[in-house]
Motif scaffolding. Structure first.
Motif, short mmCIF file in Angstrom:
data_model
loop_
_atom_site.label_atom_id
_atom_site.label_comp_id
_atom_site.label_asym_id
_atom_site.label_seq_id
_atom_site.Cartn_x
_atom_site.Cartn_y
_atom_site.Cartn_z
N LEU A 130 -22.70 62.10 -61.64
CA LEU A 130 -22.35 61.06 -60.70
C LEU A 130 -23.52 60.72 -59.76
N LYS A 131 -24.32 61.73 -59.44
CA LYS A 131 -25.45 61.55 -58.54
C LYS A 131 -26.52 60.62 -59.11
N SER A 132 -26.80 60.75 -60.39
CA SER A 132 -27.90 59.92 -60.90
C SER A 132 -27.53 59.00 -62.06
N ARG A 133 -26.23 58.92 -62.42
CA ARG A 133 -25.85 58.01 -63.49
C ARG A 133 -24.77 57.01 -63.09
N ALA A 134 -24.26 57.14 -61.87
CA ALA A 134 -23.30 56.14 -61.39
C ALA A 134 -24.06 55.22 -60.43
#
Lengths: 151, 83
Positions: free
Chosen positions: A116-120
Motif C-alpha cells: 500500500l505504501k508504494s503501489r497505491a
C-alpha cells in the motif's frame, strides 16, 4: 471477502475494528494497523495533504488485498485510507486482517502495508510554517517489497 | 487519437493542470513524453528525470516503453507515498 474504503472523512478505528470482528466466530486472529499523522521534530506540522488518483486507488487497493487473500488463509480484509487535509494526530489509514491463525493475519497485514505504501496512488505533502514539501518515497520502501517476492 | 493525460503531486504542480485531453499519434508512453516535452518548457522540466516518475496506463502501473495504442488515460506521478 474484503472491504476497501477511500474517503476524505475521518473514521473511528475502534468502531471499525469492532464491526470487523463481529460475527467472525471461525476466525481465531485479527491483526490491525493504523497510520497516524506524525508531527515533525524539526518544524511543527500545520497539516498534511494527501492527494490520490480516484479510480486507480480503489483498483490498486483491491488488487493488493486480492493478492493477500491468495497468499494467506484470510477470512476478511479491511483497508480504509483517507485523502485531503489532516492534522497531527489524525488517522490516515488502517488495515485489518482476519484469519483462523495468528501468523497468516500478521503476515498479510505486513504485506498489505508494504504494498500500500508504494503501489497505491497516494501522495503526501507536509505543510509547515516554512512552506510545503511533497514527501519523498524511500529506497527502503522498494526494498521492503522485495522480501515478498522470494519463495 | 484523443487521450486523457493526468498529472499528480509535484508533476501536476509543475505542469500546472491536473488533466488535459491531448491529440496524439504516440505509440508508447516514451513517445508521448517526447511529444509533450517538445511542446513547452513546463513539460520538459516535469519530464527531465524519468527515473523520478512513475506512469499508469488506464489505471495500471506500467513502464515508459509500454504501448498506449487504444488507451483512454495515461497518468504521470512521482513514486507513491501512501500508508
Amino acid at each position: 471477502m474484503m472491504r476497501i474504503l477511500v474517503q476524505e472523512a475521518s473514521f473511528d478505528v475502534g468502531a471499525e475494528l469492532n464491526a470487523f470482528q463481529a460475527g467472525k466466530t471461525d476466525m481465531g486472529a485479527i491483526v490491525s494497523f493504523s497510520g497516524i499523522v506524525r508531527d515533525l521534530p524539526e518544524a511543527p506540522l500545520r497539516h498534511m495533504l494527501i492527494e490520490h488518483y480516484p479510480g486507480m486507488t480503489e483498483r490498486a487497493l483491491t488488487k493488493i488485498a486480492e493478492e493477500a487473500c491468495e497468499r494467506w488463509s484470510l477470512g476478511d480484509v479491511l483497508v480504509i485510507h483517507r485523502y485531503g487535509q489532516m492534522a497531527p494526530g489524525d488517522q490516515i489509514m488502517m488495515v485489518a486482517t482476519a484469519s483462523p491463525h495468528r501468523k497468516d493475519a500478521f503476515a498479510a497485514a505486513d504485506f498489505l502495508m508494504d504494498y500500500l505504501k508504494s503501489r497505491a496512488p497516494f501522495w503526501k505533502k507536509e505543510v509547515t510554517a516554512d512552506g510545503s514539501d511533497w514527501v519523498s518515497a524511500k529506497d527502503e520502501d522498494e526494498e521492503a517489497l522485495r522480501r515478498w517476492k522470494q519463495g | 487519437m484523443k487521450l486523457d493525460v493526468m498529472y499528480f503531486a509535484w508533476v501536476r504542480e509543475r505542469i500546472g493542470v491536473p488533466r488535459e485531453t491531448v491529440e496524439t499519434e504516440a505509440a508508447t508512453v516514451a513517445d508521448l513524453v517526447r511529444e509533450l516535452s517538445a511542446r513547452e518548457d513546463r513539460y520538459e522540466l516535469a519530464f527531465s528525470d524519468l527515473d523520478a516518475l512513475r506512469v499508469a496506463v488506464d489505471q495500471d502501473l506500467t513502464d515508459f516503453d509500454a504501448s498506449i495504442s487504444g488507451a483512454r488515460e495515461v497518468a504521470f506521478f512521482p513514486p507513491m507515498t501512501g500508508g
